[in-house]
Motif scaffolding. Structure first.
Motif, PDB file in Angstrom:
ATOM      1  N   LYS A   7       0.852  -1.189   0.000  1.00 48.75           N
ATOM      2  CA  LYS A   7       0.000   0.000   0.000  1.00 48.75           C
ATOM      3  C   LYS A   7       0.888   1.240   0.000  1.00 48.75           C
ATOM      4  N   ALA A   8       0.271   2.380  -0.280  1.00 56.62           N
ATOM      5  CA  ALA A   8       1.030   3.615  -0.412  1.00 56.62           C
ATOM      6  C   ALA A   8       1.839   3.921   0.841  1.00 56.62           C
ATOM      7  N   ALA A   9       1.272   3.625   2.009  1.00 55.91           N
ATOM      8  CA  ALA A   9       1.954   3.934   3.267  1.00 55.91           C
ATOM      9  C   ALA A   9       3.230   3.124   3.463  1.00 55.91           C
ATOM     10  N   ASP A  10       3.396   2.033   2.706  1.00 54.34           N
ATOM     11  CA  ASP A  10       4.612   1.230   2.828  1.00 54.34           C
ATOM     12  C   ASP A  10       5.813   1.892   2.161  1.00 54.34           C
ATOM     13  N   LEU A  11       5.552   2.822   1.261  1.00 52.00           N
ATOM     14  CA  LEU A  11       6.627   3.474   0.515  1.00 52.00           C
ATOM     15  C   LEU A  11       7.129   4.705   1.264  1.00 52.00           C
ATOM     16  N   PRO A  12       8.403   5.049   1.106  1.00 54.95           N
ATOM     17  CA  PRO A  12       8.942   6.221   1.808  1.00 54.95           C
ATOM     18  C   PRO A  12       8.348   7.519   1.278  1.00 54.95           C
ATOM     19  N   GLN A  13       8.219   8.483   2.158  1.00 57.21           N
ATOM     20  CA  GLN A  13       7.692   9.780   1.728  1.00 57.21           C
ATOM     21  C   GLN A  13       8.710  10.575   0.926  1.00 57.21           C
ATOM     22  N   ALA A  14       9.976  10.487   1.283  1.00 58.13           N
ATOM     23  CA  ALA A  14      11.038  11.220   0.595  1.00 58.13           C
ATOM     24  C   ALA A  14      11.815  10.252  -0.287  1.00 58.13           C
ATOM     25  N   ILE A  15      11.957  10.608  -1.555  1.00 61.04           N
ATOM     26  CA  ILE A  15      12.679   9.733  -2.481  1.00 61.04           C
ATOM     27  C   ILE A  15      13.645  10.555  -3.333  1.00 61.04           C
ATOM     28  N   PRO A  16      14.768   9.942  -3.737  1.00 63.09           N
ATOM     29  CA  PRO A  16      15.650  10.596  -4.705  1.00 63.09           C
ATOM     30  C   PRO A  16      15.024  10.520  -6.082  1.00 63.09           C
ATOM     31  N   VAL A  17      15.277  11.528  -6.905  1.00 62.14           N
ATOM     32  CA  VAL A  17      14.717  11.512  -8.258  1.00 62.14           C
ATOM     33  C   VAL A  17      15.816  11.678  -9.297  1.00 62.14           C
ATOM     34  N   PHE A  18      15.609  10.985 -10.403  1.00 65.00           N
ATOM     35  CA  PHE A  18      16.491  11.064 -11.563  1.00 65.00           C
ATOM     36  C   PHE A  18      15.700  11.797 -12.646  1.00 65.00           C
ATOM     37  N   PRO A  19      15.948  13.090 -12.850  1.00 64.42           N
ATOM     38  CA  PRO A  19      15.191  13.850 -13.842  1.00 64.42           C
ATOM     39  C   PRO A  19      15.746  13.567 -15.248  1.00 64.42           C
ATOM     40  N   GLY A  95       9.673  -0.695 -12.389  1.00 62.88           N
ATOM     41  CA  GLY A  95       8.672   0.250 -11.896  1.00 62.88           C
ATOM     42  C   GLY A  95       7.776  -0.344 -10.829  1.00 62.88           C
ATOM     43  N   LEU A  96       7.534   0.432  -9.772  1.00 57.18           N
ATOM     44  CA  LEU A  96       6.674  -0.006  -8.665  1.00 57.18           C
ATOM     45  C   LEU A  96       5.365   0.763  -8.618  1.00 57.18           C
ATOM     46  N   CYS A  97       5.453   2.090  -8.533  1.00 54.08           N
ATOM     47  CA  CYS A  97       4.246   2.882  -8.307  1.00 54.08           C
ATOM     48  C   CYS A  97       4.480   4.312  -8.760  1.00 54.08           C
ATOM     49  N   TYR A 121      -2.182   6.654  -6.813  1.00 53.17           N
ATOM     50  CA  TYR A 121      -1.752   5.555  -7.672  1.00 53.17           C
ATOM     51  C   TYR A 121      -1.511   4.259  -6.900  1.00 53.17           C
ATOM     52  N   GLU A 122      -2.157   4.133  -5.741  1.00 50.32           N
ATOM     53  CA  GLU A 122      -1.939   2.967  -4.892  1.00 50.32           C
ATOM     54  C   GLU A 122      -2.271   1.656  -5.616  1.00 50.32           C
ATOM     55  N   GLY A 123      -3.191   1.720  -6.571  1.00 43.21           N
ATOM     56  CA  GLY A 123      -3.549   0.531  -7.337  1.00 43.21           C
ATOM     57  C   GLY A 123      -2.383  -0.057  -8.110  1.00 43.21           C
ATOM     58  N   ASP A 124      -1.337   0.740  -8.376  1.00 42.49           N
ATOM     59  CA  ASP A 124      -0.156   0.229  -9.084  1.00 42.49           C
ATOM     60  C   ASP A 124       0.528  -0.891  -8.303  1.00 42.49           C
ATOM     61  N   LEU A 125       0.310  -0.933  -6.984  1.00 40.43           N
ATOM     62  CA  LEU A 125       1.014  -1.893  -6.144  1.00 40.43           C
ATOM     63  C   LEU A 125       0.342  -3.263  -6.104  1.00 40.43           C
TER      64      LEU A 125
END
Length: 217
Positions: A7-19, A95-97, A121-125
């Motif tokens: 579920k969405a809550a399992d993922l970290p709130q802060a993530i590194p991004v590759f633009p 890809g995860l979510c 986008y929680e359905g992606d999981l």
């Protein structure tokens, strides 16, 4: 692929991004990357030492060094890693979510980090997403015209028998659409929405537009 994220809550709130403009990662898709810039080598080092998560997000026109980021990206997990003799990293992100970008964080790292909002986008999981409907004859006819127009080819036997989500997502990631079109495909809420958007893009392109042949990513 089991990841422990349900579920969405399992993922970290802060993530590194590759633009990276013009590059699309979708849930379940696999994206090979050749990493050579020092800041992104640092990002991969940190990711590999932690949860192995990296967010892919397109850029918009603006500051060349720090361009504005698109409003939606997709977080992926590093599922393969190799280092070359000249110090590059060859990785694959699975890809995860997808996520909506929140605030960009004031960090000391040389790479950018954002607050990611996964709830929409929680359905992606879901491990087994509901079967998507596709007007396959129309879709394949549009794809054939597009490929002919672009001077491209695919394995038709696989295209005719592949599950809808795998077929649509692999073509959305691999075909040479421009950055705004890639973003529209990313932001389509469901696979059915993405299939309809992709079909329309194929039909429009085959009817005219750029006559220069391109290659698959």
């Amino acid at each position: 692929m089991p990841t422990g994220y349900r579920k969405a809550a399992d993922l970290p709130q802060a993530i590194p991004v590759f633009p990276l403009a013009g590059v699309l990662l979708l849930p379940g898709g696999q994206l090979p990357l050749n990493i050579f810039e020092p800041r992104y080598l640092n990002m991969v080092d940190d990711a590999m030492a932690g949860d192995r998560l990296i967010g892919m997000v397109q850029t918009r026109h603006g500051d060349r060094e720090r361009p504005p980021l698109a409003p939606v990206g997709c977080v992926g997990r590093v599922t393969s890693f190799a280092e070359t003799p000249d110090g590059r990293y060859l990785i694959t992100l699975t890809g995860l979510c997808r996520f909506a970008l929140g605030d960009e964080l004031p960090v000391r790292t040389p790479y950018r980090q954002v607050l990611a909002r996964f709830e929409t986008y929680e359905g992606d999981l879901k491990e087994e997403p509901p079967s998507a409907r596709l007007d396959r004859p129309r879709f394949l006819a549009a794809l054939a015209r597009y490929l002919d127009h672009r001077g491209l080819g695919i394995e038709w036997e696989s295209a005719e028998s592949a599950p809808v989500d795998a077929l649509v997502n692999s073509l959305a990631m691999g075909l040479p659409f421009d950055a705004s079109e890639k973003q529209a495909l990313l932001e389509a809420l469901t696979v059915e929405d993405r299939a309809e958007t992709l079909t329309a893009m194929l039909e429009i392109d085959a009817a005219g537009g750029d006559d220069d042949p391109s290659v698959l990513q």
